[in-house]
Motif scaffolding. Sequence first.
Motif, PDB file in Angstrom:
ATOM      1  N   VAL A 134       0.837  -1.194   0.000  1.00 25.60           N
ATOM      2  CA  VAL A 134       0.000   0.000   0.000  1.00 25.60           C
ATOM      3  C   VAL A 134       0.878   1.251   0.000  1.00 25.60           C
ATOM      4  O   VAL A 134       0.595   2.221  -0.703  1.00 25.60           O
ATOM      5  N   VAL A 135       1.947   1.205   0.788  1.00 23.93           N
ATOM      6  CA  VAL A 135       2.850   2.358   0.832  1.00 23.93           C
ATOM      7  C   VAL A 135       3.417   2.630  -0.552  1.00 23.93           C
ATOM      8  O   VAL A 135       3.421   3.765  -1.034  1.00 23.93           O
ATOM      9  N   ALA A 136       3.861   1.560  -1.220  1.00 23.71           N
ATOM     10  CA  ALA A 136       4.449   1.726  -2.550  1.00 23.71           C
ATOM     11  C   ALA A 136       3.414   2.300  -3.516  1.00 23.71           C
ATOM     12  O   ALA A 136       3.712   3.202  -4.304  1.00 23.71           O
ATOM     13  N   ALA A 137       2.181   1.786  -3.439  1.00 26.44           N
ATOM     14  CA  ALA A 137       1.166   2.196  -4.404  1.00 26.44           C
ATOM     15  C   ALA A 137       0.625   3.584  -4.106  1.00 26.44           C
ATOM     16  O   ALA A 137       0.252   4.325  -5.011  1.00 26.44           O
ATOM     17  N   GLU A 138       0.560   3.955  -2.832  1.00 25.82           N
ATOM     18  CA  GLU A 138      -0.069   5.216  -2.469  1.00 25.82           C
ATOM     19  C   GLU A 138       0.923   6.354  -2.271  1.00 25.82           C
ATOM     20  O   GLU A 138       0.545   7.508  -2.310  1.00 25.82           O
ATOM     21  N   ALA A 139       2.184   6.006  -1.965  1.00 23.31           N
ATOM     22  CA  ALA A 139       3.092   7.076  -1.544  1.00 23.31           C
ATOM     23  C   ALA A 139       4.475   7.012  -2.186  1.00 23.31           C
ATOM     24  O   ALA A 139       5.424   7.577  -1.669  1.00 23.31           O
ATOM     25  N   GLN A 140       4.593   6.305  -3.324  1.00 23.10           N
ATOM     26  CA  GLN A 140       5.907   6.278  -3.961  1.00 23.10           C
ATOM     27  C   GLN A 140       6.286   7.687  -4.384  1.00 23.10           C
ATOM     28  O   GLN A 140       5.453   8.444  -4.869  1.00 23.10           O
ATOM     29  N   GLY A 141       7.567   8.028  -4.173  1.00 24.71           N
ATOM     30  CA  GLY A 141       8.012   9.359  -4.543  1.00 24.71           C
ATOM     31  C   GLY A 141       7.801  10.387  -3.448  1.00 24.71           C
ATOM     32  O   GLY A 141       8.281  11.506  -3.546  1.00 24.71           O
ATOM     33  N   GLU A 142       7.087  10.009  -2.405  1.00 29.02           N
ATOM     34  CA  GLU A 142       6.926  10.905  -1.259  1.00 29.02           C
ATOM     35  C   GLU A 142       8.181  10.841  -0.392  1.00 29.02           C
ATOM     36  O   GLU A 142       8.916   9.852  -0.440  1.00 29.02           O
ATOM     37  N   PRO A 143       8.450  11.865   0.430  1.00 31.64           N
ATOM     38  CA  PRO A 143       9.582  11.756   1.353  1.00 31.64           C
ATOM     39  C   PRO A 143       9.380  10.573   2.299  1.00 31.64           C
ATOM     40  O   PRO A 143       8.257  10.139   2.527  1.00 31.64           O
ATOM     41  N   PHE A 144      10.485  10.054   2.833  1.00 34.59           N
ATOM     42  CA  PHE A 144      10.412   8.855   3.666  1.00 34.59           C
ATOM     43  C   PHE A 144       9.402   9.012   4.803  1.00 34.59           C
ATOM     44  O   PHE A 144       8.573   8.129   5.035  1.00 34.59           O
ATOM     45  N   GLU A 145       9.438  10.166   5.477  1.00 40.65           N
ATOM     46  CA  GLU A 145       8.513  10.338   6.600  1.00 40.65           C
ATOM     47  C   GLU A 145       7.058  10.341   6.119  1.00 40.65           C
ATOM     48  O   GLU A 145       6.153   9.945   6.843  1.00 40.65           O
ATOM     49  N   GLY A 146       6.861  10.762   4.866  1.00 40.81           N
ATOM     50  CA  GLY A 146       5.526  10.734   4.286  1.00 40.81           C
ATOM     51  C   GLY A 146       5.067   9.304   4.039  1.00 40.81           C
ATOM     52  O   GLY A 146       3.885   8.983   4.182  1.00 40.81           O
ATOM     53  N   GLN A 147       5.995   8.432   3.687  1.00 37.27           N
ATOM     54  CA  GLN A 147       5.661   7.019   3.497  1.00 37.27           C
ATOM     55  C   GLN A 147       5.347   6.360   4.836  1.00 37.27           C
ATOM     56  O   GLN A 147       4.408   5.577   4.950  1.00 37.27           O
ATOM     57  N   VAL A 148       6.149   6.704   5.857  1.00 37.34           N
ATOM     58  CA  VAL A 148       5.865   6.174   7.193  1.00 37.34           C
ATOM     59  C   VAL A 148       4.471   6.647   7.620  1.00 37.34           C
ATOM     60  O   VAL A 148       3.682   5.883   8.177  1.00 37.34           O
ATOM     61  N   ARG A 188       2.708  -2.733  -8.619  1.00 39.70           N
ATOM     62  CA  ARG A 188       3.957  -2.071  -8.249  1.00 39.70           C
ATOM     63  C   ARG A 188       4.684  -2.852  -7.159  1.00 39.70           C
ATOM     64  O   ARG A 188       4.124  -3.123  -6.111  1.00 39.70           O
ATOM     65  N   THR A 189       5.951  -3.201  -7.423  1.00 41.03           N
ATOM     66  CA  THR A 189       6.742  -3.912  -6.414  1.00 41.03           C
ATOM     67  C   THR A 189       7.289  -2.907  -5.419  1.00 41.03           C
ATOM     68  O   THR A 189       7.872  -1.906  -5.819  1.00 41.03           O
ATOM     69  N   PRO A 190       7.102  -3.147  -4.124  1.00 39.83           N
ATOM     70  CA  PRO A 190       7.583  -2.182  -3.135  1.00 39.83           C
ATOM     71  C   PRO A 190       9.101  -2.057  -3.160  1.00 39.83           C
ATOM     72  O   PRO A 190       9.802  -3.048  -3.335  1.00 39.83           O
ATOM     73  N   THR A 191       9.590  -0.843  -2.993  1.00 36.15           N
ATOM     74  CA  THR A 191      11.026  -0.614  -2.894  1.00 36.15           C
ATOM     75  C   THR A 191      11.484  -0.938  -1.475  1.00 36.15           C
ATOM     76  O   THR A 191      10.672  -1.100  -0.570  1.00 36.15           O
ATOM     77  N   ASP A 192      12.797  -0.996  -1.273  1.00 36.68           N
ATOM     78  CA  ASP A 192      13.352  -1.177   0.081  1.00 36.68           C
ATOM     79  C   ASP A 192      12.848  -0.086   1.016  1.00 36.68           C
ATOM     80  O   ASP A 192      12.563  -0.322   2.178  1.00 36.68           O
ATOM     81  N   GLU A 193      12.754   1.119   0.458  1.00 38.70           N
ATOM     82  CA  GLU A 193      12.303   2.243   1.261  1.00 38.70           C
ATOM     83  C   GLU A 193      10.884   2.016   1.766  1.00 38.70           C
ATOM     84  O   GLU A 193      10.557   2.305   2.918  1.00 38.70           O
ATOM     85  N   ALA A 194      10.036   1.462   0.891  1.00 41.12           N
ATOM     86  CA  ALA A 194       8.647   1.195   1.287  1.00 41.12           C
ATOM     87  C   ALA A 194       8.609   0.172   2.424  1.00 41.12           C
ATOM     88  O   ALA A 194       7.830   0.308   3.371  1.00 41.12           O
TER      89      ALA A 194
END
Lengths: 241, 453
Positions: A134-148, A188-194
């Motif tokens: 969900v993080v990858a699909a909804e918040a990719q490209g957002e700053p890390f704290e935005g993904q958290v 979308r495959t989640p990144t390590d960051e996600a």
Amino acid sequence: MRRRVPVALAVAAALVLASALGPSWFQAYRAEAQSVPVLRWGSTGQAVSTLQWRLQQWGYYHGRIDGVYGAETYRAVVNFQRKNGVWPADGVVGEKTWRALGLYHAVAGTAAPAVPAGTSAAARSDELELLARVVAAEAQGEPFEGQVAVAAVILNRVRDPRFPNTLSGVIYQPHAFESVTNGLIWRRTPTDEAYRAARAALNGWDPTYGAIFFWNPSKPVSPWIWTRQIVARIGNHVFAV
Amino acid sequence: MRDRWRTAALLLAVVVAAAALWGRGQMQQRRTLENELLARYQQAFFDAVSHVESVEVLLSKGLAASTPERLADVFSDVRLRALAAQASFSSLPLPAGTLAETSKFLVQVGDFAFSLAKKAAKGAPPSQEEIDLAHRLRQEAARIGAALHEMQLEAAKGRAPWGALPVGMRARARAAGDAGGAARFRAIEEQVQKIPVIQYDGPFSDHVLSRKPRGLSGDDIDEARAEAIALEFLPEERRQGYRAEARRRVEGKIRAYGITASPREGDGPEVVLDVSVTGGHVVWMLTKRDVAASRISLEEAVERARRFLEERGFGEMEPTYAGAAENVAVIPFVRIQDGVRIYPDQVKVSVALDDGEVVGFEALGYLMAHTERRLPSPAIRGEEAARRVAAGLEVDGAVRLALIPAPAGDEVLTWEVPARMGDARFLVYINALTGEEENILRLVETGEGAMTL
């Protein structure tokens, strides 16, 4: 430090007691046991590319990222294993090496499970996976704290009486998330960051202090949502209670 | 020439016929899918209605019960049905938020009934206020049930009461839906919104949900002061050559400045952290960097985390656990007061296992809960508490005093008793004043490095 347990044990106690947030509390430190692909000379495929990519990032591999485990990949893996204390340094990429590479969760579940997954063990890993998607699909490209923050909103919903009380219930609630409706969550495959963001949220980090809505104000949303009280803005999202 | 035209016409006819056939197949497929989906929604709706009706019936049965056993039995069923109703409602395809308050109402009813069941199990009858509240909730449930029943009669004739139909027919459905179904759900929701505050002894009671932070001491600070505090708080590695800038504001349960710290020049990861407006407490911190393979041990990570807290004036704190995942260790610390572990006052520190840098800090729970407490002295001794754990359990380690949060938001002084049953390990919490068992936690194995402390 009074005790060191050989087969490591996780105490949910502290987290649980301190948050006392209802039914989801016990899930935060559950066991993780999943099968990972084992790679050796001659292996091919996506997992090999992932391996080569990471080894290249960290300066062990200088060849092409072609998804084929050949001589050059072998040298890089053995070199990495030696330098990082993964024993034996035999060029076989198994669980320990994946973990040392920080890719365990990125590849876990891509191989068929050797044994039927235990209930709680699977639940924990599945939860991380689902949340990261969900993080990858909804918040990719957002700053890390935005993904958290996005991951935290989902976990806050699980604890909120106005929403379903399971993670899957919250994520698959009809009309709850755009990316579930349009299928992006599967593509979308989640990144390590996600994964890192999902894990931070599971561990209790919540940059929204309990928000249960988020949306991108530059996109069309239901006018109803603007009646909510906005508590924070991070990147392109606003968060509200 | 005419032949050519004829051939073309024939070809066109074939193409049109093929397209028509294909389209028909597609339409049939879509219709099948649509019907399957509608059947799911219908089922969820019918389930929800029957659960709500049961809640009403069971509540009245509970009020009519004359023995605590019966009462506990019936009220446990209320909770089951209320939660099932909530789950069914949330799988209906309604616009976001349509039934939010109705969901909350159902969870509260279930939670309240469960608190009565637990009380009854201890032999205590409900108080007059609780009986009054149960009557009130029963009436509300009856009202919702009646409205739903009406909708159900129409739904049984195939007219779905929800707004948006799935595949394809969006526009038509929206027009029809808002005039009929979704609007009627909204009417129920508006009715529920008028229900006054529901207060009782459970985690979803309105007084628990609207809790305010207790740990924010001090005066309000300005942006410049917040930036200075943020800079001071950074791990040593980042303090030199970094500058902090307040870029966001948070207006949540705690008001805070969102600070971004970045290197003045050259490379280095950004650190983001929130500093509360009142008192200038750091709420959380995250360092945005990758972590390479582990080089330091968990023990060393715990030591680093401990030093980090010590240097920032956190007083006496004790780690309870250390767990590693993807080369980052997360270590929760709890406050120690008079030798008692204060579990509600908990912060978490995360440490990169490649070089030992502290890369995360989290204190939202601490700031919500922390206050100067006067702890009661225990009425029973530790050995006695250890004897009170269940017969099948074997005490496995030293007991200690711990203050734990109770479901309804208050705190209980307990003895924490480590125990095991075969391979399974537990922490049992025995009330240090009454000797009652307050909670049981099971310790679960993790595949990655972790240790209890």
